[in-house]
Motif scaffolding. Structure first.
Motif, PDB file in Angstrom:
ATOM      1  N   LYS A 322       7.006 -24.559 -19.365  1.00 26.01           N
ATOM      2  CA  LYS A 322       7.560 -24.001 -20.607  1.00 26.01           C
ATOM      3  C   LYS A 322       8.535 -22.888 -20.249  1.00 26.01           C
ATOM      4  CE  LYS A 322       6.582 -22.527 -25.279  1.00 26.01           C
ATOM      5  NZ  LYS A 322       5.605 -22.134 -26.297  1.00 26.01           N
ATOM      6  N   GLU A 323       9.528 -22.702 -21.095  1.00 24.36           N
ATOM      7  CA  GLU A 323      10.642 -21.831 -20.782  1.00 24.36           C
ATOM      8  C   GLU A 323      10.224 -20.387 -20.506  1.00 24.36           C
ATOM      9  OE1 GLU A 323      10.323 -23.849 -23.328  1.00 24.36           O
ATOM     10  OE2 GLU A 323      11.810 -25.413 -22.920  1.00 24.36           O
ATOM     11  N   GLN A 324       9.135 -19.924 -21.130  1.00 28.18           N
ATOM     12  CA  GLN A 324       8.673 -18.537 -20.939  1.00 28.18           C
ATOM     13  C   GLN A 324       8.334 -18.212 -19.493  1.00 28.18           C
ATOM     14  OE1 GLN A 324       5.597 -18.655 -24.103  1.00 28.18           O
ATOM     15  NE2 GLN A 324       6.161 -16.532 -24.496  1.00 28.18           N
ATOM     16  N   GLY A 325       8.099 -19.231 -18.675  1.00 27.12           N
ATOM     17  CA  GLY A 325       7.625 -18.993 -17.313  1.00 27.12           C
ATOM     18  C   GLY A 325       8.551 -18.149 -16.475  1.00 27.12           C
ATOM     19  N   ILE A 326       9.854 -18.183 -16.765  1.00 24.75           N
ATOM     20  CA  ILE A 326      10.809 -17.431 -15.940  1.00 24.75           C
ATOM     21  C   ILE A 326      10.607 -15.920 -16.067  1.00 24.75           C
ATOM     22  CG2 ILE A 326      12.616 -17.306 -17.708  1.00 24.75           C
ATOM     23  CD1 ILE A 326      14.650 -17.795 -15.454  1.00 24.75           C
ATOM     24  N   THR A 327       9.968 -15.471 -17.138  1.00 24.89           N
ATOM     25  CA  THR A 327       9.806 -14.027 -17.346  1.00 24.89           C
ATOM     26  C   THR A 327       8.873 -13.389 -16.327  1.00 24.89           C
ATOM     27  OG1 THR A 327       8.017 -14.407 -18.953  1.00 24.89           O
ATOM     28  CG2 THR A 327      10.267 -14.232 -19.818  1.00 24.89           C
ATOM     29  N   VAL A 328       8.125 -14.186 -15.581  1.00 21.88           N
ATOM     30  CA  VAL A 328       7.230 -13.614 -14.569  1.00 21.88           C
ATOM     31  C   VAL A 328       8.029 -12.904 -13.487  1.00 21.88           C
ATOM     32  CG1 VAL A 328       7.104 -15.655 -13.054  1.00 21.88           C
ATOM     33  CG2 VAL A 328       5.191 -14.066 -13.157  1.00 21.88           C
ATOM     34  N   LEU A 329       9.260 -13.335 -13.242  1.00 20.34           N
ATOM     35  CA  LEU A 329      10.074 -12.682 -12.213  1.00 20.34           C
ATOM     36  C   LEU A 329      10.386 -11.241 -12.625  1.00 20.34           C
ATOM     37  CD1 LEU A 329      12.543 -15.589 -11.328  1.00 20.34           C
ATOM     38  CD2 LEU A 329      10.297 -15.066 -10.362  1.00 20.34           C
ATOM     39  N   LEU A 331       8.519  -9.395 -14.596  1.00 18.77           N
ATOM     40  CA  LEU A 331       7.278  -8.617 -14.510  1.00 18.77           C
ATOM     41  C   LEU A 331       6.925  -8.289 -13.065  1.00 18.77           C
ATOM     42  CD1 LEU A 331       5.254 -10.394 -17.293  1.00 18.77           C
ATOM     43  CD2 LEU A 331       5.772  -7.967 -17.194  1.00 18.77           C
ATOM     44  N   ASN A 332       7.210  -9.222 -12.157  1.00 22.45           N
ATOM     45  CA  ASN A 332       6.973  -8.933 -10.742  1.00 22.45           C
ATOM     46  C   ASN A 332       7.835  -7.757 -10.281  1.00 22.45           C
ATOM     47  OD1 ASN A 332       5.113 -10.970 -10.512  1.00 22.45           O
ATOM     48  ND2 ASN A 332       6.526 -12.453  -9.626  1.00 22.45           N
ATOM     49  N   ALA A 333       9.066  -7.716 -10.769  1.00 22.00           N
ATOM     50  CA  ALA A 333       9.956  -6.604 -10.400  1.00 22.00           C
ATOM     51  C   ALA A 333       9.433  -5.281 -10.952  1.00 22.00           C
ATOM     52  CB  ALA A 333      11.367  -6.883 -10.915  1.00 22.00           C
ATOM     53  N   VAL A 334       8.978  -5.282 -12.201  1.00 21.56           N
ATOM     54  CA  VAL A 334       8.415  -4.065 -12.801  1.00 21.56           C
ATOM     55  C   VAL A 334       7.178  -3.614 -12.031  1.00 21.56           C
ATOM     56  CG1 VAL A 334       7.313  -3.138 -14.873  1.00 21.56           C
ATOM     57  CG2 VAL A 334       9.344  -4.577 -15.087  1.00 21.56           C
ATOM     58  N   PHE A 335       6.317  -4.558 -11.686  1.00 26.47           N
ATOM     59  CA  PHE A 335       5.100  -4.238 -10.941  1.00 26.47           C
ATOM     60  C   PHE A 335       5.448  -3.654  -9.574  1.00 26.47           C
ATOM     61  CE2 PHE A 335       1.849  -5.511  -7.875  1.00 26.47           C
ATOM     62  CZ  PHE A 335       0.720  -4.967  -8.448  1.00 26.47           C
ATOM     63  N   ASP A 336       6.425  -4.249  -8.926  1.00 20.77           N
ATOM     64  CA  ASP A 336       6.837  -3.754  -7.611  1.00 20.77           C
ATOM     65  C   ASP A 336       7.296  -2.298  -7.694  1.00 20.77           C
ATOM     66  OD1 ASP A 336       7.843  -3.416  -5.053  1.00 20.77           O
ATOM     67  OD2 ASP A 336       8.771  -5.394  -4.974  1.00 20.77           O
ATOM     68  N   ALA A 337       8.121  -2.009  -8.698  1.00 23.52           N
ATOM     69  CA  ALA A 337       8.654  -0.654  -8.819  1.00 23.52           C
ATOM     70  C   ALA A 337       7.570   0.361  -9.152  1.00 23.52           C
ATOM     71  CB  ALA A 337       9.754  -0.636  -9.883  1.00 23.52           C
ATOM     72  N   LEU A 338       6.665   0.002 -10.069  1.00 26.12           N
ATOM     73  CA  LEU A 338       5.697   0.977 -10.570  1.00 26.12           C
ATOM     74  C   LEU A 338       4.476   1.121  -9.677  1.00 26.12           C
ATOM     75  CD1 LEU A 338       5.723   0.162 -14.375  1.00 26.12           C
ATOM     76  CD2 LEU A 338       6.930   1.979 -13.189  1.00 26.12           C
ATOM     77  N   ILE A 373      13.910  -7.275  -5.066  1.00 24.72           N
ATOM     78  CA  ILE A 373      14.541  -7.453  -6.380  1.00 24.72           C
ATOM     79  C   ILE A 373      15.689  -8.452  -6.273  1.00 24.72           C
ATOM     80  CG2 ILE A 373      15.865  -6.317  -8.196  1.00 24.72           C
ATOM     81  CD1 ILE A 373      12.936  -5.631  -8.267  1.00 24.72           C
ATOM     82  N   THR A 374      16.424  -8.396  -5.160  1.00 27.48           N
ATOM     83  CA  THR A 374      17.517  -9.348  -4.957  1.00 27.48           C
ATOM     84  C   THR A 374      16.988 -10.772  -4.887  1.00 27.48           C
ATOM     85  OG1 THR A 374      18.788  -7.666  -3.749  1.00 27.48           O
ATOM     86  CG2 THR A 374      19.451  -9.963  -3.455  1.00 27.48           C
TER      87      THR A 374
END
Length: 842
Positions: A322-329, A331-338, A373-374
């Motif tokens: 399902k199209e929503q799946g791409i949003t995990v990338l 969230l992974n970036a946010v998790f990495d930063a925080l 992130i890249t």
């Protein structure tokens, strides 16, 4: 101050932060202390014996240098967090003393305050799995309902004869992505699982489809224990590389809230909800895979590029579900930063805005964040480009009834209604009591002015969001900042594809799209519960209230999943929630019409048209029923209006042609049929009705050509085959009729009506043996058809088998005393038998 348990002096934490691996800011709290040597009686009730203390080298990798001075603290708070250390990931007992210390530091602000039971990790997962199964188990034997018909029963991509490669060029409903009518929902992996269900079950048996959905939700709920342990407790590993659960109570509570949330019913009990379930499964696996990239060093100085790439791949798989799946990338970036880089967003902004401060001076690029992130951005860009090319580089086509706010001319009206939809989604998460399978077509009237009282909902939503965002950015407590930011991230980022911000969506509110955002809601709710527990004097009463909420949710899930078992229950359940929704009345009417209750169906169809005067599908179905009841004038008016509103509505054009044919306006009827075929070239039913028109006009060649086109487009079109056989038979072309009949039976070998028609032709050709065999086979398939017995009796009559003829005449008359021609033929047979009897007596 002296500890009453051990006699050691207590000390109070200062307002500064405690630095160390995974430590958090602790402000103004009394920090309990712990002796290195624990007395056996305290722990013997719940824990295995502690292992030997780690070496100094091991301790130094987890604790700050100052931690060695704080090893003597009191044991009195053990009632609040005992058993905590046996909740480590993949561990049933505590592994090391340093894990215990880091847990004490992390739990103090969250887990320590929750009056909740603590279980080993595997027991927590078992309980969450059982709870999720209990909520939706009663939907296992439900029917195919609502969108299941189009996505599964009518989807040719599930059939074995359809090449597997077609799945990659078709949308979720089996249509071509290049078609103008396609909604561009590209979910080939979900369709592949439907196909496997169909093949293994040997047909369209809904039980297997429902069982897989329930299993998927249970698996996702179990995974949520690990996910919440990271989100709420932080990402920490032991010296042996085992991830530690630093928030066992909080993660169990949050996972339980997720497992039993009633808003998930549509995804679990509705079979097409598997797209959301599969997407969520690979979404979580992608997140957990990204966390594994930092197993070797929790500080983020070293990481596994392979696991980062694996996370991107799992995100791509989630997107193919399902199209929503791409949003995990994202969230992974946010998790990495925080979490990995412990980035303070407000502090970063302040440093960047200062003169002479560059990004290189911030320091967090040194840990590889920019490189990771890249990788995430590159993976996401590749996915979007490929998705856009597969989709045909064009947006999906939706109508105003699908999403009326998106068609509003005023930017103000669009913006205010979009925000109102967001508040409704938030309300469904907070109070999931009023649930509906469809929220379109007048269910939610548009807000057109600021005087509308519903503006209050928008204000409340943004008041809460702005408050949470400010706390997430400005709080001095890094633990609080991390939880609030991650909670808001999981709440908002997965919802972005359904927000209308980037492209128009085909719905107003859809419960299925908040399956993933509910992760953030459960996280924030758990954090709020911890804050209440901290302030509450009666913590047991608060814990009992939470248990009561869980129990109410379970009961609501059971009731709601039972409503999804059949279309009748599902559609009627929506009448009380959305009485202004025209589609609800339409679906109730359609369900009644399918069951033969036309009178009740007319009532609901009329209400659907009243609520939405442009509802062409309701007009079409109502016109059909009126046509069958011979109310031709009203039927013609409705169908004419439908094609005026939607000129390319092929089904309405065909039905209008049928009504005009019944009114003997043949030229108009022919024109309507050809207009329908203009808008839908592959329309076998229209060719069939056109053939009937030509037959009424004695244009036999045209009729045969029209019926032949119908059978080419739909080889199993029994009516078209039958009409060809009967027309050829009636015009004396017995050889052609026989050839067509044999061709039809090869394609549809078990159709008793074709057997009957071909048997009549063979009987006229005096091929009595073959004719008799086909008649008997047809009667075996449909023993209560009076015409079958009557025509077999005629065959025996001609053949000279008078006794058998007499027997079947009597059976035919018994089944249908008014059967045309049968009485006369039976009278002729009786006279003949009497004559033979008289001759015998002479």
């Amino acid at each position: 101050m002296v500890c009453h348990s051990c006699g050691a002096p207590r000390r109070r934490e200062t307002h500064g932060s405690r630095r160390g691996s995974g430590s958090e800011n602790v402000r103004g709290q009394s920090f309990p202390c712990l002796r290195v040597v624990l007395s056996a009686p305290v722990w013997s009730r719940s824990l295995a014996p502690l292992p030997p203390p780690p070496s100094p080298a091991e301790e130094s990798s987890f604790l700050p240098a100052s931690a060695g001075r704080a090893l003597c603290v009191c044991l009195s708070p053990l009632r609040d967090w005992k058993l905590g250390i046996c909740s480590q990931h993949n561990a049933g007992a505590p592994h090391s003393k340093q894990a215990f210390h880091r847990m004490a530091q992390s739990e103090f602000n969250l887990d320590h305050e929750i009056s909740w039971f603590v279980l080993p990790s595997y027991w927590a997962k078992i309980i969450v799995g059982l709870m999720s199964c209990m909520c939706f188990a009663n939907s296992y034997d439900g029917d195919f309902v609502f969108d299941d018909s189009e996505a599964i029963i009518n989807n040719k991509d599930l059939r074995a004869e359809t090449p597997l490669g077609d799945l990659w060029h078709h949308d979720f409903w089996g249509g071509k992505l290049s078609s103008n009518t396609s909604h561009k929902s590209y979910r080939p992996l979900t369709v592949l699982t439907f196909r496997m269900n169909y093949l293994f079950a040997g047909g369209f048996h809904p039980v297997g489809f429902h069982v897989i959905n329930i299993i998927l939700h249970c698996a996702i709920s179990v995974l949520m224990v690990d996910v919440f342990s990271i989100l709420l407790g932080g990402l920490q590993y032991s010296s042996k590389g085992r991830r530690l659960n630093l928030a066992p109570k909080a993660s169990l509570l949050a996972a339980s809230l997720f497992a039993v949330h009633p808003v998930h019913t549509e995804c679990v009990a509705g079979i097409v909800g598997r797209a959301d379930l599969l997407c969520a499964l690979f979404f979580l696996l992608s997140f957990l895979g990204y966390c594994k990239a930092f197993r070797e060093n929790q500080e983020g100085n070293h990481f596994s590029t392979l696991w980062v790439l694996a996370s991107v791949l799992l995100g791509a798989i989630a997107m193919l579900c399902k199209e929503q799946g791409i949003t995990v990338l994202g969230l992974n970036a946010v998790f990495d930063a925080l979490v990995i880089n412990k980035l303070n967003i407000l502090e970063l902004i302040q440093k960047v805005l200062r003169k002479g401060k560059s990004l290189e001076n911030v320091g967090w690029f040194k840990k590889g964040l920019l490189f990771r992130i890249t990788l995430l951005l590159s993976g996401g860009a590749i996915m979007l480009v490929m998705r856009w090319r597969i989709m045909g580089t064009g947006p999906p086509a939706f109508t105003e009834v699908d999403n009326p706010a998106s068609f509003a001319d005023s930017l103000f009206v669009r913006a205010i209604n979009y925000n109102y939809y967001y508040s409704l989604n938030a309300w469904l998460l907070l109070c999931p009591w009023w649930l509906c399978f469809d929220w379109s077509m007048g269910c939610i009237p548009l807000i057109k002015s600021v005087s509308d009282w519903r503006i209050i909902a928008l204000a409340a939503l943004w008041f809460c969001l702005i408050g949470l965002i400010c706390q997430a950015l400005c709080s001095q407590d890094s633990h609080k900042r991390r939880i609030l930011t991650l909670g808001l991230g999981f709440l908002i980022i997965p919802f972005l594809p359904a927000s209308n911000l980037f492209f128009r969506v085909g719905f107003v509110v859809a419960e299925r799209v908040i399956y993933l955002p509910s992760i953030g809601y459960c996280m924030l709710l758990t954090y709020g519960f911890s804050l209440l527990s901290k302030q509450a004097k009666k913590k047991k009463a608060l814990a009992a209230a939470v248990l009561g909420i869980l129990l109410i949710h379970v009961l609501h899930c059971v009731i709601r999943s039972n409503q999804w078992r059949s279309e009748e229950q599902l559609f009627r359940s929506a009448l009380s929630v959305c009485p202004l929704n025209a589609k609800v009345h339409y679906n109730v009417g359609k369900n009644l019409a399918d069951k033969g209750n036309q009178t009740a169906a007319i009532k609901y169809y009329r209400e659907a048209v009243r609520l939405n005067p442009k509802y062409v599908h309701a007009m079409n179905n109502l016109g059909n029923i009126l046509k069958e009841r011979n109310e031709l004038q009203e039927a013609e008016g409705l169908l004419s209006l439908a094609v005026q509103i939607q000129p390319d509505f092929a089904a309405a054009w065909m039905n209008l042609g049928i009504v005009q044919n019944s009114l003997r306006r043949f030229e108009e009827a022919e024109q309507s049929y050809w207009t329908a075929l203009k808008h839908r070239k592959k329309y076998p039913d229209c060719y069939y009705n056109l053939g009937r028109l030509y037959a009424d006009l004695n244009r036999h060649i045209d009729a045969l050509n029209a019926w032949r086109n119908a059978t080419v487009l739909k080889p199993e079109h029994s009516l078209a085959w039958n009409n060809m056989i009967i027309l050829l038979d009636n015009t004396g072309n017995l050889a052609q009729a026989e050839a067509v009949g044999r061709e039809a039976l090869e394609l549809i070998p078990n159709d008793h009506s074709l057997m009957f028609s071909l048997a009549n032709v063979l009987g006229k050709s005096q091929k009595y043996k073959e004719s008799e065999a086909l008649f008997l086979k047809a009667i075996k398939a449909n023993p209560n058809a009076a015409s079958y017995h009557g025509n077999l009796a005629v065959l025996y009559h001609r053949w000279g088998n008078l006794d058998l003829a007499k027997k079947h005449y009597e059976v035919s008359l018994k089944l249908d005393p008014a059967a045309p021609g049968t009485k006369e033929n039976y009278s002729l047979l009786k006279r003949k038998l009497e004559q033979l009897q008289k001759k015998g007596n002479v």
